[in-house]
Write a protein that holds these residues in place. Structure first.
Motif, PDB file in Angstrom:
ATOM      1  N   PRO A  85      -6.371  -5.885 -45.483  1.00 40.90           N
ATOM      2  CA  PRO A  85      -7.301  -6.589 -44.590  1.00 40.90           C
ATOM      3  C   PRO A  85      -7.767  -7.940 -45.116  1.00 40.90           C
ATOM      4  N   ALA A  86      -8.032  -8.044 -46.421  1.00 44.33           N
ATOM      5  CA  ALA A  86      -8.473  -9.322 -46.980  1.00 44.33           C
ATOM      6  C   ALA A  86      -7.388 -10.385 -46.889  1.00 44.33           C
TER       7      ALA A  86
ATOM      8  N   GLN B 261      -5.042 -10.421 -44.530  1.00 39.55           N
ATOM      9  CA  GLN B 261      -5.016 -10.760 -43.106  1.00 39.55           C
ATOM     10  C   GLN B 261      -6.134 -11.748 -42.755  1.00 39.55           C
ATOM     11  N   LEU B 262      -7.311 -11.559 -43.357  1.00 38.62           N
ATOM     12  CA  LEU B 262      -8.404 -12.499 -43.113  1.00 38.62           C
ATOM     13  C   LEU B 262      -8.081 -13.857 -43.712  1.00 38.62           C
TER      14      LEU B 262
ATOM     15  N   LYS C 270      -5.862 -15.638 -41.348  1.00 44.09           N
ATOM     16  CA  LYS C 270      -6.616 -16.107 -40.183  1.00 44.09           C
ATOM     17  C   LYS C 270      -7.380 -17.389 -40.507  1.00 44.09           C
ATOM     18  N   LEU C 271      -8.058 -17.426 -41.645  1.00 44.65           N
ATOM     19  CA  LEU C 271      -8.827 -18.613 -42.025  1.00 44.65           C
ATOM     20  C   LEU C 271      -7.914 -19.819 -42.222  1.00 44.65           C
TER      21      LEU C 271
ATOM     22  N   TRP D 178      -7.918 -14.133 -53.992  1.00 40.48           N
ATOM     23  CA  TRP D 178      -7.794 -12.689 -53.740  1.00 40.48           C
ATOM     24  C   TRP D 178      -7.087 -12.030 -54.913  1.00 40.48           C
TER      25      TRP D 178
ATOM     26  N   ILE E  88     -16.656 -12.101 -49.685  1.00 44.77           N
ATOM     27  CA  ILE E  88     -16.634 -11.370 -48.424  1.00 44.77           C
ATOM     28  C   ILE E  88     -16.042  -9.993 -48.689  1.00 44.77           C
TER      29      ILE E  88
ATOM     30  N   VAL F 296     -14.331  -7.272 -47.146  1.00 49.79           N
ATOM     31  CA  VAL F 296     -13.598  -7.223 -45.872  1.00 49.79           C
ATOM     32  C   VAL F 296     -13.502  -5.768 -45.402  1.00 49.79           C
TER      33      VAL F 296
ATOM     34  N   HIS G 298     -13.329  -7.085 -39.034  1.00 51.75           N
ATOM     35  CA  HIS G 298     -12.217  -7.457 -39.895  1.00 51.75           C
ATOM     36  C   HIS G 298     -10.932  -6.724 -39.503  1.00 51.75           C
ATOM     37  N   PRO G 299      -9.777  -7.273 -39.876  1.00 51.26           N
ATOM     38  CA  PRO G 299      -8.494  -6.648 -39.517  1.00 51.26           C
ATOM     39  C   PRO G 299      -8.384  -5.213 -40.016  1.00 51.26           C
TER      40      PRO G 299
ATOM     41  N   THR H 208      -9.949  -2.631 -40.361  1.00 54.89           N
ATOM     42  CA  THR H 208     -10.970  -1.811 -41.002  1.00 54.89           C
ATOM     43  C   THR H 208     -11.843  -1.035 -40.023  1.00 54.89           C
TER      44      THR H 208
END
Length: 384
Positions: A138-139, A141-142, A145-146, A287, A312, A314, A319-320, A322
């Motif tokens: 998920p992190a 994926q975030l 996105k950013l 990350w 963050i 995540v 969030h993706p 989660t």
């Protein structure tokens, strides 16, 4: 309402076999996927071991010859979790039998093998994926996105490394991961391939690379993998290590960004340090897989005196992925990345689109691995 099932045949049963089996079992519990996996058959050459895996992991039956799995009419998907030198033969046979395919990475031993695999799945119009599961954190994926939203601006730097220490002991045996004819390469293809894939996913395609590689321990006792990354060997019988223990890479990307990437299995104290930092004109992202639920983000337009990396966690429903699990702060783990990957794979089958990362990514990655090895050999930059 009864869901439509997708019937799985798995070739292989060890470390990744366990991870994929868990994903099949838990996917319907957490995700409302159009397809429900049916774990039909698992295959391996050691009858005692594969029978034990079949019973423990929850498969209906087992086979000793992978060809029997592909020939079965009650199989829709072939999942390949065997050593790298077997991927091409199994995948091409599966494609010619009309089976969808997911395979572990790297895709093949050579670019030529990878291209034949891609041609086979395209010719037979089957869905295909390569198991770069770290894309599905998920992190990560975030972070994607950013970046896509321009939050950190033009990307200048990608710094990535994948550090492990599981073979640093000279008595660790000469398992298949240390034999070029079976694995293709060492730290480069085994773990470096993951970080290189993250670089492609987040930053873009590579333009050129220059690299150096080293094998620190030239001979090891003969032996075999037992479970996970554990192994046993016989010190009285020695064999030559024919792959790299470590690789360091400088890179240029098509978009002008610079890259520094390292992969080693000789980094004491690091168990699975798959990490990146990306610097852009408006901010930065960091990350680390060993702390996989957290993403560090820096924005340069924060107020003076208040600037710094923000953490963050995540795990919120926004969030993706989660929102399918637990309340915020109730973290998920490594195994869930495979659930997310399988969710994408089965949606591609059900909704008739080609999911990614797939064999096209596998071919690009194989060319990248080959270019890195060529650079280290020739001691020069190599264009992609």
């Amino acid at each position: 309402m009864t869901k439509k099932t997708v019937r799985i045949g798995m070739i292989g049963y060890q470390f990744m076999g366990k991870a994929h089996s868990h994903a099949y079992r838990d996917l319907p519990f957490y995700f409302d996927n159009p397809l429900e996996p049916e774990m039909k058959v698992i295959s391996g050459r050691n009858e005692d071991a594969v029978k034990a895996a079949q019973q423990k992991f929850g498969w209906e039956s087992y086979e000793l010859d992978w060809r029997n799995v592909i020939e079965r009419d009650d199989i829709d998907v072939i999942d390949i979790v065997t050593p790298n030198h077997t991927h091409a033969e199994i995948a091409i046979a599966a494609a010619e039998s009309g089976k969808h395919i997911i395979t572990e990475k790297p895709l093949a031993l050579t670019v030529e093998e990878a291209e034949r695999m891609l041609a086979a799945v395209q010719k037979n119009n089957v869905k295909h994926m390569i198991s770069h599961n770290y894309r599905f954190v998920p992190a990560v994926q975030l972070a994607k996105k950013l970046i896509d939203e321009g939050k950190i601006g033009q990307i200048y730097h990608y710094r990535g490394h994948y550090l492990q220490d599981f073979i640093i002991d000279p008595d660790f045996p000469l398992v298949w991961r240390l034999k070029k004819e079976v694995s293709g390469s060492g730290a480069l293809g085994d773990i470096g391939a993951h970080n290189l894939d993250l670089a492609r996913y987040l930053v873009g395609e590579f333009d050129e690379v220059v690299a150096t590689m080293e094998t620190f321990i030239k001979e090891r006792p003969l032996g075999e993998m037992t479970s996970g990354l554990s192994a046993k060997g016989d010190r009285s019988k020695m064999g030559e290590v024919t792959v790299d223990d470590a690789v360091s890479i400088l890179a240029r990307f098509d978009n002008g960004a610079l890259g520094i990437i390292e992969a080693t299995r000789f980094a004491n104290g690091n168990k699975n340090k798959n990490k990146f930092e990306i610097n852009g004109s408006k901010g930065a992202i960091r990350w680390d897989m060993e702390n996989m639920n957290n993403l560090e983000v820096y924005y340069s337009d924060d107020e003076a005196g208040e600037q710094g990396f923000r953490l963050i966690n995540v795990t919120e429903e926004i969030h993706p992925y989660t929102g399918n699990y637990w309340p915020a702060g109730h973290i998920i783990g490594y195994e869930h990345t495979f659930i997310h990957l399988m969710d994408e794979f089965f949606r591609g089958i059900a909704e008739d689109y080609q999911p990614s990362p797939n064999f096209e990514d596998g071919v690009i990655n194989q060319k990248l691995l080959e270019a890195i090895e060529q650079s280290a050999k020739d001691r020069c930059w190599v264009k992609l």
